[in-house]
Design a protein around this motif. Structure first.
Motif, PDB file in Angstrom:
ATOM      1  N   ALA A   1      52.017  76.198 -32.447  1.00 29.14           N
ATOM      2  CA  ALA A   1      52.262  77.019 -31.361  1.00 29.14           C
ATOM      3  C   ALA A   1      52.745  76.674 -30.258  1.00 29.14           C
ATOM      4  N   SER A   2      53.979  76.099 -30.348  1.00 28.94           N
ATOM      5  CA  SER A   2      54.596  75.494 -29.344  1.00 28.94           C
ATOM      6  C   SER A   2      55.458  76.651 -28.502  1.00 28.94           C
ATOM      7  N   GLY A   3      55.503  77.638 -29.154  1.00 27.67           N
ATOM      8  CA  GLY A   3      56.324  78.667 -28.420  1.00 27.67           C
ATOM      9  C   GLY A   3      55.518  79.951 -27.524  1.00 27.67           C
ATOM     10  N   VAL A   4      54.164  79.361 -27.544  1.00 29.24           N
ATOM     11  CA  VAL A   4      53.105  80.816 -26.947  1.00 29.24           C
ATOM     12  C   VAL A   4      53.439  80.972 -25.415  1.00 29.24           C
ATOM     13  N   ASN A   5      53.103  82.126 -24.926  1.00 26.62           N
ATOM     14  CA  ASN A   5      53.313  82.321 -23.477  1.00 26.62           C
ATOM     15  C   ASN A   5      52.205  81.509 -22.587  1.00 26.62           C
ATOM     16  N   ARG A   6      52.425  81.581 -21.332  1.00 25.13           N
ATOM     17  CA  ARG A   6      51.328  80.757 -20.473  1.00 25.13           C
ATOM     18  C   ARG A   6      50.069  81.089 -20.676  1.00 25.13           C
ATOM     19  N   ALA A   7      50.045  82.639 -20.592  1.00 23.92           N
ATOM     20  CA  ALA A   7      48.415  83.003 -20.865  1.00 23.92           C
ATOM     21  C   ALA A   7      47.627  82.368 -22.091  1.00 23.92           C
ATOM     22  N   THR A   8      48.534  82.398 -23.278  1.00 22.13           N
ATOM     23  CA  THR A   8      47.792  81.873 -24.525  1.00 22.13           C
ATOM     24  C   THR A   8      47.757  80.311 -24.396  1.00 22.13           C
ATOM     25  N   GLU A   9      48.708  79.697 -23.625  1.00 28.99           N
ATOM     26  CA  GLU A   9      48.783  78.339 -23.539  1.00 28.99           C
ATOM     27  C   GLU A   9      47.460  77.814 -22.621  1.00 28.99           C
ATOM     28  N   ALA A  10      47.097  78.732 -21.663  1.00 27.99           N
ATOM     29  CA  ALA A  10      45.808  78.313 -20.872  1.00 27.99           C
ATOM     30  C   ALA A  10      44.428  78.285 -21.727  1.00 27.99           C
ATOM     31  N   VAL A  11      44.701  78.818 -22.790  1.00 25.91           N
ATOM     32  CA  VAL A  11      43.479  79.108 -23.491  1.00 25.91           C
ATOM     33  C   VAL A  11      43.520  78.080 -24.970  1.00 25.91           C
ATOM     34  N   ILE A  12      44.573  77.840 -25.394  1.00 26.87           N
ATOM     35  CA  ILE A  12      44.594  77.135 -26.653  1.00 26.87           C
ATOM     36  C   ILE A  12      45.138  75.827 -26.533  1.00 26.87           C
ATOM     37  N   GLY A  13      45.876  75.579 -25.254  1.00 29.18           N
ATOM     38  CA  GLY A  13      46.494  74.188 -24.917  1.00 29.18           C
ATOM     39  C   GLY A  13      45.957  73.269 -24.006  1.00 29.18           C
ATOM     40  N   GLY A  14      46.223  72.119 -24.158  1.00 25.47           N
ATOM     41  CA  GLY A  14      45.676  71.259 -23.181  1.00 25.47           C
ATOM     42  C   GLY A  14      44.400  70.569 -23.877  1.00 25.47           C
ATOM     43  N   TRP A  15      44.099  70.386 -24.745  1.00 22.31           N
ATOM     44  CA  TRP A  15      42.694  69.959 -25.184  1.00 22.31           C
ATOM     45  C   TRP A  15      42.836  68.526 -25.549  1.00 22.31           C
ATOM     46  N   GLN A  16      41.696  67.685 -25.248  1.00 19.94           N
ATOM     47  CA  GLN A  16      41.680  66.400 -25.393  1.00 19.94           C
ATOM     48  C   GLN A  16      40.345  65.930 -26.057  1.00 19.94           C
ATOM     49  N   VAL A  17      40.393  65.253 -27.139  1.00 28.44           N
ATOM     50  CA  VAL A  17      38.969  64.732 -27.669  1.00 28.44           C
ATOM     51  C   VAL A  17      38.992  63.410 -27.452  1.00 28.44           C
ATOM     52  N   ASN A  18      37.815  62.649 -27.161  1.00 32.44           N
ATOM     53  CA  ASN A  18      37.702  61.172 -26.926  1.00 32.44           C
ATOM     54  C   ASN A  18      36.212  60.826 -27.536  1.00 32.44           C
ATOM     55  N   GLY A  19      36.166  59.667 -27.920  1.00 34.72           N
ATOM     56  CA  GLY A  19      34.862  59.148 -28.344  1.00 34.72           C
ATOM     57  C   GLY A  19      34.826  57.530 -28.455  1.00 34.72           C
ATOM     58  N   ILE A  20      33.748  57.016 -28.272  1.00 35.45           N
ATOM     59  CA  ILE A  20      33.443  55.536 -28.425  1.00 35.45           C
ATOM     60  C   ILE A  20      32.173  55.350 -29.204  1.00 35.45           C
ATOM     61  N   TYR A  21      32.133  54.846 -30.361  1.00 34.28           N
ATOM     62  CA  TYR A  21      31.014  54.536 -31.455  1.00 34.28           C
ATOM     63  C   TYR A  21      30.751  53.036 -31.297  1.00 34.28           C
ATOM     64  N   ALA A  22      29.465  52.824 -31.040  1.00 34.13           N
ATOM     65  CA  ALA A  22      29.318  51.233 -31.176  1.00 34.13           C
ATOM     66  C   ALA A  22      27.815  51.214 -32.129  1.00 34.13           C
ATOM     67  N   ALA A  23      28.193  49.980 -33.109  1.00 38.77           N
ATOM     68  CA  ALA A  23      26.810  49.801 -33.736  1.00 38.77           C
ATOM     69  C   ALA A  23      26.552  48.297 -33.786  1.00 38.77           C
ATOM     70  N   GLN A  24      25.536  47.712 -33.451  1.00 38.61           N
ATOM     71  CA  GLN A  24      25.395  46.150 -33.499  1.00 38.61           C
ATOM     72  C   GLN A  24      23.763  45.822 -34.029  1.00 38.61           C
ATOM     73  N   GLY A  25      23.665  44.702 -34.325  1.00 36.96           N
ATOM     74  CA  GLY A  25      22.463  44.094 -34.632  1.00 36.96           C
ATOM     75  C   GLY A  25      21.867  43.750 -33.427  1.00 36.96           C
ATOM     76  N   GLY A  26      20.434  43.506 -33.589  1.00 41.53           N
ATOM     77  CA  GLY A  26      19.452  43.330 -32.606  1.00 41.53           C
ATOM     78  C   GLY A  26      19.698  41.824 -32.025  1.00 41.53           C
ATOM     79  N   ILE A  27      18.937  41.384 -30.887  1.00 37.90           N
ATOM     80  CA  ILE A  27      19.068  40.248 -30.129  1.00 37.90           C
ATOM     81  C   ILE A  27      17.852  39.378 -30.886  1.00 37.90           C
ATOM     82  N   PRO A  28      17.933  38.074 -30.735  1.00 37.47           N
ATOM     83  CA  PRO A  28      16.802  37.345 -31.271  1.00 37.47           C
ATOM     84  C   PRO A  28      15.461  37.404 -30.212  1.00 37.47           C
ATOM     85  N   PHE A  29      14.370  37.053 -31.074  1.00 35.45           N
ATOM     86  CA  PHE A  29      13.284  36.868 -30.214  1.00 35.45           C
ATOM     87  C   PHE A  29      12.061  36.110 -30.911  1.00 35.45           C
ATOM     88  N   ASN A  30      11.053  35.662 -30.101  1.00 36.95           N
ATOM     89  CA  ASN A  30       9.961  35.111 -31.103  1.00 36.95           C
ATOM     90  C   ASN A  30       8.710  35.475 -30.406  1.00 36.95           C
TER      91      ASN A  30
END
Length: 334
Positions: free
Chosen positions: A175-204
């Motif tokens: 959709a590179s040729g859309v007008n400005r009005a349509t661009e304001a709705v469908i363009g400029g979106w960015q998705v980001n994420g950070i996923y972390a998984a780890q084991g526990g820490i030791p204890f007694n």
């Protein structure tokens, strides 16, 4: 009698370009810590016998004059002396692997660490679940008893992060040729994420130093069984089999090894959605941000109660990080 702590570190890595935009990196990393500062109970007695006279007990102290006799000569109250000593040691070995991919619309990083950190003291004032770490090791005359997994050791950790500019809108793949009005709705979106998984820490587990005759703030329990026997299912009300531990007899150090169990690990996703709107011929950009921390609302369990005989022994009663948090924001870039 201070000494200079020092760390020796070494590594060997291999890097390979898999495709034009993708790189795999595998590295072995090791280090050795020497003369690390720790605390010792300088006047901790050598052993204990219930039949000792006050005079005999006094002779068990390295500095027997650091104490007071009662007026009738029948009691002995030693001074608890903590000294800073440079006798701590540590070693760390790890295999680190990362995969990086960079393209026009996406950046992806996946990294995994499989490691092991060992020491006889993890911090001068204690670390992790060591509630009495400030008091030094269990037996100041036998540091080998405290050589174990570090209190901050995480044996496995996976982190994956991504930034994705959705390729829709003016100048994009779709959709590179859309007008400005349509661009304001469908363009400029960015998705980001950070996923972390780890084991526990030791204890007694901790036990009481009955009568404080050993002067061991970090007295451990006797391990008399398997804390995770066959068929045992961990839960927040029973993280380990509490019947596997017992209070040691008066004047006897506990047999449990330092840091021989682990807390629950982490499983967390932080996620964000951005919307960029260019104004004034893109000389100014408004960015609407929706960010979710712990987006999947996973309960990140804390450490279980570890005092033998306590009402919360083996019970997890708190979480490490809060539940899902969502925040909205507006950022102006010019």
């Amino acid at each position: 009698d201070s000494k200079n702590p020092y760390i020796q570190e070494w590594s060997l890595g291999v890097q390979r370009e898999l495709t034009k935009n993708t790189v795999l990196d595998v590295t072995y990393l090791g280090n050795l810590g020497t003369h690390l500062e720790t605390r010792l109970a300088a006047n901790q007695p050598y052993g204990y016998s219930a039949t000792d006279t006050p005079e005999q007990r006094a002779q068990r102290y390295p500095f027997y004059n650091f104490g007071t006799y009662g007026l009738n000569g029948t009691s002995f109250s030693p001074a608890y002396v903590l000294s800073g000593d440079f006798v701590g040691t540590s070693n760390y070995n790890a295999l680190e692997a990362s995969l990086k991919h960079r393209a026009k619309d996406v950046a992806l990083l996946v990294s995994f660490t499989w490691g092991s950190s060992m020491d006889n003291t993890s911090a001068v004032g204690g670390a992790g679940v060591e509630s009495h770490g400030w008091g030094g090791p269990m037996d100041a005359h036998n540091l080998h008893l405290d050589h174990s997994k570090s209190s901050f050791d995480v044996n496995k950790r996976l982190v994956a992060s991504f930034v994705y500019d959705v390729p829709i809108g003016r100048g994009k793949r779709y959709a590179s040729g859309v007008n400005r009005a349509t661009e304001a709705v469908i363009g400029g979106w960015q998705v980001n994420g950070i996923y972390a998984a780890q084991g526990g820490i030791p204890f007694n587990t901790n036990a009481n130093d009955n009568g404080f005759v050993l002067e061991a703030y970090n007295q451990r329990s006797n391990r008399i069984g398997n804390p995770n026997p066959s068929g045992f299912k961990k839960s927040i009300n029973s993280w380990f089999d509490t019947s596997a531990f017992a209070q040691p007899a008066t004047g006897v150090f506990g047999t449990e090894k330092r840091n021989d169990m682990r807390t629950a690990g982490l499983n967390n996703l932080d996620f964000s959605l951005f919307k960029n709107i260019g104004v004034a011929e893109n000389r100014m950009t408004f960015q609407f941000r929706a960010e979710a921390f712990n987006a999947l609302n996973h309960p990140q369990l804390g450490a279980p109660g570890n005092q033998v005989g306590a009402g919360n022994f083996g019970v997890i009663s708190f979480t490490q990080i809060p539940g899902r948090i969502i925040q909205l924001g507006l950022k102006v870039k010019f």
